[in-house]
Design an enzyme around this catalytic site. Structure first.
Site, PDB file in Angstrom:
ATOM      1  N   LYS A   1     -13.117  10.131 -12.791  1.00 50.59           N
ATOM      2  CA  LYS A   1     -12.943  11.168 -13.817  1.00 50.59           C
ATOM      3  C   LYS A   1     -11.981  10.707 -14.908  1.00 50.59           C
ATOM      4  CE  LYS A   1     -14.014  15.118 -10.947  1.00 50.59           C
ATOM      5  NZ  LYS A   1     -13.461  15.566  -9.662  1.00 50.59           N
TER       6      LYS A   1
ATOM      7  N   ASP B   1     -16.671  -3.434  -6.067  1.00 51.89           N
ATOM      8  CA  ASP B   1     -18.115  -3.176  -6.065  1.00 51.89           C
ATOM      9  C   ASP B   1     -18.421  -2.094  -7.105  1.00 51.89           C
ATOM     10  OD1 ASP B   1     -16.696  -1.162  -4.533  1.00 51.89           O
ATOM     11  OD2 ASP B   1     -18.672  -0.279  -4.310  1.00 51.89           O
TER      12      ASP B   1
ATOM     13  N   ASP C   1       0.855  -1.199   0.000  1.00 47.58           N
ATOM     14  CA  ASP C   1       0.000   0.000   0.000  1.00 47.58           C
ATOM     15  C   ASP C   1       0.886   1.243   0.000  1.00 47.58           C
ATOM     16  OD1 ASP C   1      -3.281   0.088   0.680  1.00 47.58           O
ATOM     17  OD2 ASP C   1      -2.212   1.994   0.855  1.00 47.58           O
TER      18      ASP C   1
ATOM     19  N   ASP D   1      -9.043   2.089  -5.892  1.00 53.45           N
ATOM     20  CA  ASP D   1      -9.696   3.400  -6.015  1.00 53.45           C
ATOM     21  C   ASP D   1     -10.232   3.566  -7.443  1.00 53.45           C
ATOM     22  OD1 ASP D   1      -8.904   3.939  -3.401  1.00 53.45           O
ATOM     23  OD2 ASP D   1      -7.001   4.813  -4.029  1.00 53.45           O
TER      24      ASP D   1
ATOM     25  N   THR E   1     -12.502  -8.745   1.894  1.00 54.10           N
ATOM     26  CA  THR E   1     -11.675  -7.577   2.215  1.00 54.10           C
ATOM     27  C   THR E   1     -12.523  -6.649   3.085  1.00 54.10           C
ATOM     28  OG1 THR E   1     -12.320  -6.010   0.471  1.00 54.10           O
ATOM     29  CG2 THR E   1     -10.833  -7.781  -0.170  1.00 54.10           C
ATOM     30  N   GLU E   2     -11.905  -5.589   3.628  1.00 54.04           N
ATOM     31  CA  GLU E   2     -12.688  -4.642   4.454  1.00 54.04           C
ATOM     32  C   GLU E   2     -13.800  -4.005   3.626  1.00 54.04           C
ATOM     33  OE1 GLU E   2      -8.971  -3.267   4.407  1.00 54.04           O
ATOM     34  OE2 GLU E   2      -8.781  -5.150   5.478  1.00 54.04           O
ATOM     35  N   TYR E   3     -13.434  -3.532   2.442  1.00 54.47           N
ATOM     36  CA  TYR E   3     -14.429  -2.857   1.604  1.00 54.47           C
ATOM     37  C   TYR E   3     -15.507  -3.819   1.129  1.00 54.47           C
ATOM     38  CZ  TYR E   3     -12.351   1.800   1.230  1.00 54.47           C
ATOM     39  OH  TYR E   3     -11.908   3.072   1.478  1.00 54.47           O
ATOM     40  N   GLU E   4     -15.106  -5.042   0.887  1.00 49.75           N
ATOM     41  CA  GLU E   4     -16.076  -6.035   0.416  1.00 49.75           C
ATOM     42  C   GLU E   4     -17.164  -6.256   1.472  1.00 49.75           C
ATOM     43  OE1 GLU E   4     -14.157  -9.614  -0.751  1.00 49.75           O
ATOM     44  OE2 GLU E   4     -15.985 -10.532  -1.526  1.00 49.75           O
TER      45      GLU E   4
END
Ligand code: SAH
Length: 214
Positions: A122, A154, A69, A118, A191-194
């Site tokens: 744009k 997602d 990261d 991310d 994952t955390e976001y998942e």
């Protein structure tokens, strides 16, 4: 992933060199020595707080994992998880995914994961997306011939973009899931976001893609 700057993050990383590889350029071409065995090496670019990489390392002791990261504070939270799980097959790196060829020799990495990267919606930020062609060139170099990328998100826009970007690059899409959690895919490590986005009812997209023969 947005997190507030964590006080002491730098010291935390520096105090745990058994997990955080502080001079990764010195490890280039000798990662098997760093791990002390000849197991395959899988990396996650943009590993966030580390749920996926530690979950995978616990489940697959015969594979070595490296979580990567660019945010120091984020990586320091991943380090908390790694310390807690106390596994021999995991390392963390504070580096930019665009510079991986400085840290890994050609073909040194066996599989590359991207999870909830991310989206950079744009058009003028296209080059920052981790599935943009310059990133693919980097990944191709450190993976073996016909190496694979496994990608979950997602974000429908980023998923559509990535399908096009990967196929324009000449990659083969081995498998695509438009709703991973409703599929019969087994052994998914969240994952955390998942966890967060699927709890909100969003579908999770996934793909497995392979680089062409060199
Ligand atoms: N994989 C985790 C975190 C996703 S958020 C999860 O699924 O929950 C995306 C992460 O990618 C952030 O932590 C961000 O710091 C990291 N990131 C963004 N651009 C990067 C780059 N160029 N190189 C390495 N990491 C990057």
């Amino acid at each position: 992933m947005r997190v507030r700057k964590r006080k002491g993050a730098e010291e935390h990383l520096e105090n745990n060199p058994q997990y955080v590889v502080l001079k990764p350029e010195e490890a280039k071409g000798r990662w098997q020595d760093v791990f002390g065995n000849e197991q395959p090496i899988h990396i996650e670019v943009g590993s966030g707080k580390g749920s996926f990489i530690t979950g995978m390392a616990a489940k697959n002791p015969h594979i070595n994992y490296i979580g990567i990261d660019i945010q120091r504070s984020v990586l320091s939270y991943a380090l908390d998880k790694v310390l807690e799980s106390d596994l021999p097959n995991i390392k963390l790196l504070l580096v930019d995914g665009s510079s991986l060829t400085n840290y890994f020799a050609d073909g040194e990495i066996d599989l590359l994961y991207l999870n909830f990267s991310d989206p950079w919606p744009k058009t003028r930020h296209e080059k920052r997306r981790l599935t943009y062609k310059t990133f693919l060139e980097t990944y191709e170099q450190i993976l073996p011939e016909e190496g694979q990328i496994h990608f979950k998100t997602d974000n429908r826009g980023l998923f559509e973009y990535s399908l096009a970007s990967l196929s324009q690059y000449g990659m083969v899409l081995n498998q695509v899931w438009l709703d991973l959690h409703a599929s019969d895919y087994e052994g998914n490590v969240m994952t955390e976001y998942e966890r967060k986005f699927s709890n909100k009812g969003q579908v999770i997209y996934r793909l497995e893609a392979q680089f062409p023969k060199k």
